[in-house]
Design a protein around this motif. Structure first.
Motif, PDB file in Angstrom:
ATOM      1  N   LEU A   1      -2.422  11.203   9.481  1.00  0.00           N
ATOM      2  CA  LEU A   1      -3.441  11.818   8.636  1.00  0.00           C
ATOM      3  C   LEU A   1      -4.705  12.121   9.429  1.00  0.00           C
ATOM      4  O   LEU A   1      -5.304  13.196   9.262  1.00  0.00           O
ATOM      5  CB  LEU A   1      -3.768  10.903   7.455  1.00  0.00           C
ATOM      6  CG  LEU A   1      -2.597  10.562   6.533  1.00  0.00           C
ATOM      7  CD1 LEU A   1      -3.112   9.820   5.303  1.00  0.00           C
ATOM      8  CD2 LEU A   1      -1.832  11.797   6.124  1.00  0.00           C
ATOM      9  N   ALA A   2      -5.135  11.195  10.287  1.00  0.00           N
ATOM     10  CA  ALA A   2      -6.351  11.419  11.063  1.00  0.00           C
ATOM     11  C   ALA A   2      -6.238  12.688  11.899  1.00  0.00           C
ATOM     12  O   ALA A   2      -7.196  13.467  12.012  1.00  0.00           O
ATOM     13  CB  ALA A   2      -6.635  10.209  11.950  1.00  0.00           C
ATOM     14  N   ALA A   3      -5.074  12.931  12.490  1.00  0.00           N
ATOM     15  CA  ALA A   3      -4.885  14.136  13.293  1.00  0.00           C
ATOM     16  C   ALA A   3      -5.097  15.394  12.451  1.00  0.00           C
ATOM     17  O   ALA A   3      -5.722  16.369  12.899  1.00  0.00           O
ATOM     18  CB  ALA A   3      -3.492  14.144  13.917  1.00  0.00           C
ATOM     19  N   GLY A   4      -4.607  15.385  11.234  1.00  0.00           N
ATOM     20  CA  GLY A   4      -4.755  16.546  10.368  1.00  0.00           C
ATOM     21  C   GLY A   4      -6.133  16.676   9.757  1.00  0.00           C
ATOM     22  O   GLY A   4      -6.575  17.783   9.431  1.00  0.00           O
ATOM     23  N   PHE A   5      -6.827  15.543   9.575  1.00  0.00           N
ATOM     24  CA  PHE A   5      -8.127  15.562   8.911  1.00  0.00           C
ATOM     25  C   PHE A   5      -9.278  15.901   9.849  1.00  0.00           C
ATOM     26  O   PHE A   5     -10.380  16.201   9.375  1.00  0.00           O
ATOM     27  CB  PHE A   5      -8.419  14.199   8.280  1.00  0.00           C
ATOM     28  CG  PHE A   5      -7.521  13.821   7.142  1.00  0.00           C
ATOM     29  CD1 PHE A   5      -6.711  14.749   6.517  1.00  0.00           C
ATOM     30  CD2 PHE A   5      -7.483  12.509   6.694  1.00  0.00           C
ATOM     31  CE1 PHE A   5      -5.877  14.389   5.470  1.00  0.00           C
ATOM     32  CE2 PHE A   5      -6.661  12.136   5.649  1.00  0.00           C
ATOM     33  CZ  PHE A   5      -5.859  13.072   5.027  1.00  0.00           C
ATOM     34  N   PHE A   6      -9.073  15.806  11.167  1.00  0.00           N
ATOM     35  CA  PHE A   6     -10.193  16.013  12.083  1.00  0.00           C
ATOM     36  C   PHE A   6     -10.869  17.357  11.806  1.00  0.00           C
ATOM     37  O   PHE A   6     -12.090  17.459  11.765  1.00  0.00           O
ATOM     38  CB  PHE A   6      -9.713  15.943  13.538  1.00  0.00           C
ATOM     39  CG  PHE A   6     -10.828  16.025  14.542  1.00  0.00           C
ATOM     40  CD1 PHE A   6     -11.524  14.881  14.911  1.00  0.00           C
ATOM     41  CD2 PHE A   6     -11.199  17.237  15.094  1.00  0.00           C
ATOM     42  CE1 PHE A   6     -12.575  14.958  15.818  1.00  0.00           C
ATOM     43  CE2 PHE A   6     -12.243  17.325  16.003  1.00  0.00           C
ATOM     44  CZ  PHE A   6     -12.922  16.175  16.369  1.00  0.00           C
TER      45      PHE A   6
END
Length: 276
Positions: A207-212
Protein backbone atom coordinates in the motif's frame (compact mmCIF):
# COMPACT_ATOMS: atom_id res chain seq x y z
CA UNK A 1 -9.01 26.13 21.45
CA UNK A 2 -7.63 26.47 17.94
CA UNK A 3 -8.89 24.23 15.14
CA UNK A 4 -5.79 22.64 13.59
CA UNK A 5 -7.29 19.89 11.45
CA UNK A 6 -10.46 18.25 10.29
CA UNK A 7 -11.04 15.00 8.45
CA UNK A 8 -13.74 12.44 7.80
CA UNK A 9 -13.83 11.23 11.39
CA UNK A 10 -13.59 14.42 13.40
CA UNK A 11 -12.17 17.86 14.15
CA UNK A 12 -8.94 18.40 16.11
CA UNK A 13 -8.28 21.40 18.37
CA UNK A 14 -5.00 22.49 19.96
CA UNK A 15 -5.42 22.88 23.73
CA UNK A 16 -2.17 24.83 24.03
CA UNK A 17 -0.56 22.53 26.60
CA UNK A 18 0.96 19.84 24.41
CA UNK A 19 -2.37 18.09 23.93
CA UNK A 20 -5.20 18.19 21.42
CA UNK A 21 -8.90 17.53 21.70
CA UNK A 22 -10.58 15.50 18.97
CA UNK A 23 -14.33 15.78 18.61
CA UNK A 24 -15.50 12.70 16.72
CA UNK A 25 -18.32 13.13 14.23
CA UNK A 26 -19.86 9.66 14.34
CA UNK A 27 -18.23 7.71 17.14
CA UNK A 28 -19.40 6.95 20.65
CA UNK A 29 -16.87 6.54 23.46
CA UNK A 30 -17.14 2.75 23.27
CA UNK A 31 -16.21 2.98 19.59
CA UNK A 32 -12.95 4.78 20.38
CA UNK A 33 -11.77 2.65 23.32
CA UNK A 34 -10.44 -0.21 21.13
CA UNK A 35 -8.28 2.34 19.30
CA UNK A 36 -6.94 3.66 22.61
CA UNK A 37 -6.04 0.11 23.66
CA UNK A 38 -4.32 -0.46 20.30
CA UNK A 39 -2.29 2.76 20.55
CA UNK A 40 -1.34 1.96 24.16
CA UNK A 41 -0.12 -1.46 23.02
CA UNK A 42 2.16 -0.15 20.25
CA UNK A 43 5.81 -0.99 20.98
CA UNK A 44 8.53 1.68 20.96
CA UNK A 45 9.10 2.91 17.40
CA UNK A 46 11.63 5.36 15.89
CA UNK A 47 8.84 7.95 15.52
CA UNK A 48 6.04 9.22 17.73
CA UNK A 49 2.54 7.78 17.48
CA UNK A 50 -0.78 9.11 18.84
CA UNK A 51 -1.69 8.49 22.46
CA UNK A 52 -5.23 8.92 23.77
CA UNK A 53 -5.28 10.00 27.42
CA UNK A 54 -8.99 10.43 28.05
CA UNK A 55 -12.26 9.64 26.29
CA UNK A 56 -15.48 11.41 27.23
CA UNK A 57 -18.78 12.25 25.51
CA UNK A 58 -20.27 15.56 24.43
CA UNK A 59 -23.88 16.59 25.03
CA UNK A 60 -25.00 14.49 22.06
CA UNK A 61 -23.14 11.38 23.21
CA UNK A 62 -20.40 11.69 20.56
CA UNK A 63 -16.86 10.78 21.61
CA UNK A 64 -14.35 13.44 22.63
CA UNK A 65 -10.76 12.37 23.13
CA UNK A 66 -7.72 14.17 24.53
CA UNK A 67 -4.46 13.15 22.91
CA UNK A 68 -0.81 14.14 22.63
CA UNK A 69 -0.02 16.93 20.17
CA UNK A 70 2.26 15.46 17.52
CA UNK A 71 4.46 18.06 15.86
CA UNK A 72 6.13 18.17 12.47
CA UNK A 73 5.38 19.04 8.87
CA UNK A 74 3.38 16.72 6.63
CA UNK A 75 5.74 15.04 4.18
CA UNK A 76 4.16 16.56 1.06
CA UNK A 77 4.70 20.06 2.52
CA UNK A 78 8.12 19.46 4.04
CA UNK A 79 10.33 20.21 1.05
CA UNK A 80 12.17 16.93 1.56
CA UNK A 81 13.90 15.71 -1.61
CA UNK A 82 12.30 12.81 -3.48
CA UNK A 83 14.95 10.26 -2.49
CA UNK A 84 14.68 11.23 1.18
CA UNK A 85 10.90 11.02 1.01
CA UNK A 86 11.11 7.53 -0.48
CA UNK A 87 13.59 6.59 2.25
CA UNK A 88 11.10 7.80 4.87
CA UNK A 89 8.35 5.56 3.47
CA UNK A 90 10.63 2.53 3.42
CA UNK A 91 11.90 3.24 6.95
CA UNK A 92 8.37 3.42 8.40
CA UNK A 93 7.35 0.12 6.79
CA UNK A 94 10.56 -1.58 7.93
CA UNK A 95 10.12 -0.27 11.49
CA UNK A 96 6.67 -1.86 11.59
CA UNK A 97 8.13 -5.07 10.18
CA UNK A 98 10.11 -5.50 13.41
CA UNK A 99 6.99 -5.30 15.61
CA UNK A 100 4.98 -8.18 17.03
CA UNK A 101 1.24 -7.53 17.05
CA UNK A 102 -0.59 -7.93 20.34
CA UNK A 103 -4.21 -8.76 21.19
CA UNK A 104 -5.43 -5.15 20.91
CA UNK A 105 -4.34 -5.17 17.25
CA UNK A 106 -6.63 -8.12 16.55
CA UNK A 107 -9.50 -6.50 18.45
CA UNK A 108 -9.62 -3.46 16.16
CA UNK A 109 -12.32 -3.36 13.49
CA UNK A 110 -11.06 -2.88 9.93
CA UNK A 111 -13.06 -0.42 7.83
CA UNK A 112 -15.49 -0.31 10.76
CA UNK A 113 -16.18 -4.05 10.41
CA UNK A 114 -15.09 -6.99 12.59
CA UNK A 115 -12.02 -8.53 10.99
CA UNK A 116 -10.33 -11.25 13.04
CA UNK A 117 -11.99 -14.48 14.17
CA UNK A 118 -10.23 -17.21 16.12
CA UNK A 119 -10.92 -19.75 13.38
CA UNK A 120 -9.41 -17.62 10.59
CA UNK A 121 -5.83 -17.02 9.55
CA UNK A 122 -4.67 -13.58 8.39
CA UNK A 123 -5.14 -14.51 4.73
CA UNK A 124 -8.57 -16.00 5.36
CA UNK A 125 -9.70 -12.95 7.33
CA UNK A 126 -8.56 -10.63 4.53
CA UNK A 127 -10.24 -12.79 1.88
CA UNK A 128 -13.49 -12.69 3.86
CA UNK A 129 -13.34 -8.88 4.07
CA UNK A 130 -12.71 -8.70 0.31
CA UNK A 131 -15.77 -10.85 -0.37
CA UNK A 132 -17.98 -8.75 1.92
CA UNK A 133 -16.90 -5.44 0.41
CA UNK A 134 -17.04 -6.79 -3.16
CA UNK A 135 -20.70 -7.63 -2.65
CA UNK A 136 -21.40 -3.94 -1.96
CA UNK A 137 -19.62 -2.70 -5.10
CA UNK A 138 -20.00 -5.61 -7.53
CA UNK A 139 -22.25 -3.75 -9.98
CA UNK A 140 -19.62 -1.02 -10.38
CA UNK A 141 -16.76 -3.49 -10.75
CA UNK A 142 -18.60 -5.58 -13.33
CA UNK A 143 -18.92 -2.44 -15.44
CA UNK A 144 -15.31 -1.25 -15.10
CA UNK A 145 -13.14 -4.35 -14.47
CA UNK A 146 -13.12 -7.05 -17.21
CA UNK A 147 -14.09 -10.50 -15.95
CA UNK A 148 -14.42 -9.19 -12.41
CA UNK A 149 -16.15 -12.26 -10.97
CA UNK A 150 -13.31 -14.56 -12.01
CA UNK A 151 -10.74 -12.06 -10.74
CA UNK A 152 -12.51 -11.97 -7.37
CA UNK A 153 -12.58 -15.76 -7.10
CA UNK A 154 -8.91 -16.09 -8.01
CA UNK A 155 -7.90 -13.28 -5.64
CA UNK A 156 -9.77 -14.55 -2.60
CA UNK A 157 -8.57 -18.11 -3.19
CA UNK A 158 -4.95 -16.93 -3.27
CA UNK A 159 -5.33 -14.62 -0.29
CA UNK A 160 -6.78 -17.40 1.85
CA UNK A 161 -3.58 -19.44 1.44
CA UNK A 162 -1.27 -16.72 2.78
CA UNK A 163 0.17 -17.49 6.19
CA UNK A 164 2.91 -15.01 7.18
CA UNK A 165 5.72 -16.18 9.43
CA UNK A 166 4.46 -13.82 12.14
CA UNK A 167 1.95 -11.04 12.59
CA UNK A 168 3.28 -7.50 12.72
CA UNK A 169 1.44 -4.26 13.46
CA UNK A 170 -0.11 -3.04 10.21
CA UNK A 171 -0.81 0.69 9.84
CA UNK A 172 -2.72 0.34 6.58
CA UNK A 173 -2.57 3.99 5.48
CA UNK A 174 1.06 5.03 5.12
CA UNK A 175 0.74 8.12 2.93
CA UNK A 176 2.45 11.50 2.78
CA UNK A 177 -0.10 13.43 4.92
CA UNK A 178 0.29 10.82 7.69
CA UNK A 179 4.06 11.24 8.01
CA UNK A 180 5.14 14.31 10.00
CA UNK A 181 8.71 15.29 9.24
CA UNK A 182 11.43 17.09 11.19
CA UNK A 183 13.82 17.83 8.34
CA UNK A 184 14.57 14.48 6.64
CA UNK A 185 13.58 12.55 9.79
CA UNK A 186 10.11 11.08 10.33
CA UNK A 187 8.99 12.62 13.62
CA UNK A 188 5.52 11.04 13.88
CA UNK A 189 3.07 8.77 12.05
CA UNK A 190 -0.61 9.72 12.28
CA UNK A 191 -4.07 8.31 11.55
CA UNK A 192 -4.02 4.76 12.80
CA UNK A 193 -7.22 2.76 12.86
CA UNK A 194 -8.69 2.97 9.34
CA UNK A 195 -7.04 -0.29 8.21
CA UNK A 196 -4.79 -0.94 11.22
CA UNK A 197 -4.66 -4.51 12.47
CA UNK A 198 -2.38 -7.46 13.13
CA UNK A 199 -1.16 -8.77 9.80
CA UNK A 200 1.51 -9.24 7.18
CA UNK A 201 4.02 -6.39 6.92
CA UNK A 202 4.07 -6.89 3.14
CA UNK A 203 0.52 -5.48 3.14
CA UNK A 204 1.90 -2.14 4.37
CA UNK A 205 4.71 -2.31 1.81
CA UNK A 206 2.24 -2.87 -1.04
CA UNK A 207 0.00 0.00 0.00
CA UNK A 208 2.78 2.46 0.86
CA UNK A 209 4.25 2.05 -2.63
CA UNK A 210 0.91 2.93 -4.20
CA UNK A 211 0.08 5.74 -1.77
CA UNK A 212 3.32 7.71 -2.16
CA UNK A 213 1.83 9.52 -5.18
CA UNK A 214 -1.66 8.34 -6.10
CA UNK A 215 -2.71 10.93 -8.66
CA UNK A 216 0.34 12.82 -9.94
CA UNK A 217 1.98 12.49 -13.37
CA UNK A 218 4.87 10.52 -11.81
CA UNK A 219 2.63 8.16 -9.84
CA UNK A 220 3.47 4.98 -11.77
CA UNK A 221 7.21 5.68 -11.79
CA UNK A 222 7.31 6.28 -8.04
CA UNK A 223 5.08 3.28 -7.36
CA UNK A 224 7.47 1.05 -9.31
CA UNK A 225 10.50 2.52 -7.56
CA UNK A 226 9.07 1.65 -4.17
CA UNK A 227 7.86 -1.79 -5.25
CA UNK A 228 11.41 -2.50 -6.47
CA UNK A 229 12.89 -1.34 -3.18
CA UNK A 230 10.49 -3.40 -1.10
CA UNK A 231 11.13 -6.44 -3.28
CA UNK A 232 14.87 -6.08 -2.66
CA UNK A 233 14.09 -6.04 1.07
CA UNK A 234 12.40 -9.43 0.77
CA UNK A 235 8.76 -8.57 0.10
CA UNK A 236 7.29 -10.86 -2.53
CA UNK A 237 6.15 -8.82 -5.52
CA UNK A 238 3.23 -11.08 -6.46
CA UNK A 239 1.96 -10.91 -2.89
CA UNK A 240 2.19 -7.12 -3.01
CA UNK A 241 0.03 -7.15 -6.14
CA UNK A 242 -2.53 -9.37 -4.38
CA UNK A 243 -2.65 -7.06 -1.38
CA UNK A 244 -3.04 -3.98 -3.57
CA UNK A 245 -6.00 -5.65 -5.29
CA UNK A 246 -7.51 -6.57 -1.93
CA UNK A 247 -7.25 -2.97 -0.79
CA UNK A 248 -8.73 -1.73 -4.06
CA UNK A 249 -11.81 -3.92 -3.73
CA UNK A 250 -12.36 -3.24 -0.04
CA UNK A 251 -12.07 0.56 -0.27
CA UNK A 252 -13.17 1.44 -3.82
CA UNK A 253 -16.55 2.88 -2.78
CA UNK A 254 -15.84 3.64 0.85
CA UNK A 255 -15.79 7.41 0.25
CA UNK A 256 -18.48 7.49 -2.47
CA UNK A 257 -20.99 4.65 -2.71
CA UNK A 258 -21.83 5.79 -6.26
CA UNK A 259 -18.21 5.28 -7.42
CA UNK A 260 -17.87 8.85 -8.61
CA UNK A 261 -14.60 9.91 -6.99
CA UNK A 262 -10.91 9.71 -7.82
CA UNK A 263 -10.27 7.01 -5.26
CA UNK A 264 -12.57 4.63 -7.11
CA UNK A 265 -10.76 5.39 -10.37
CA UNK A 266 -7.41 4.66 -8.66
CA UNK A 267 -8.73 1.36 -7.31
CA UNK A 268 -10.07 0.26 -10.69
CA UNK A 269 -6.76 1.15 -12.31
CA UNK A 270 -4.93 -1.09 -9.85
CA UNK A 271 -7.35 -3.96 -10.47
CA UNK A 272 -6.95 -3.64 -14.22
CA UNK A 273 -3.14 -3.69 -13.90
CA UNK A 274 -3.20 -6.85 -11.78
CA UNK A 275 -1.26 -9.66 -13.50
CA UNK A 276 -3.80 -12.33 -14.45
Amino acid sequence: MELIGQGMEGAVYDLGDGRVRKIWFDRRPDDVRPLKAFLDELPPLPFRTPRIHEITADADGQAVSEEDLLTGTALQESGVAEEQALDAFVAVVEALRATVAGPASKALPVLNQPFWREDLSWGEALAALVRRRAAESRHHFRRDVPDFDNLLETLTTRLATIEPDRLSVVHGDICQPNLLMDGPRTAAVLDWGFYSTAGDNTFDAALAAGFFDMYGPDAQRLDNLLLDRFERLGHDRQRMYLYRAAYAITTATIYDADAGDGHYVWCVGNLNRLPR
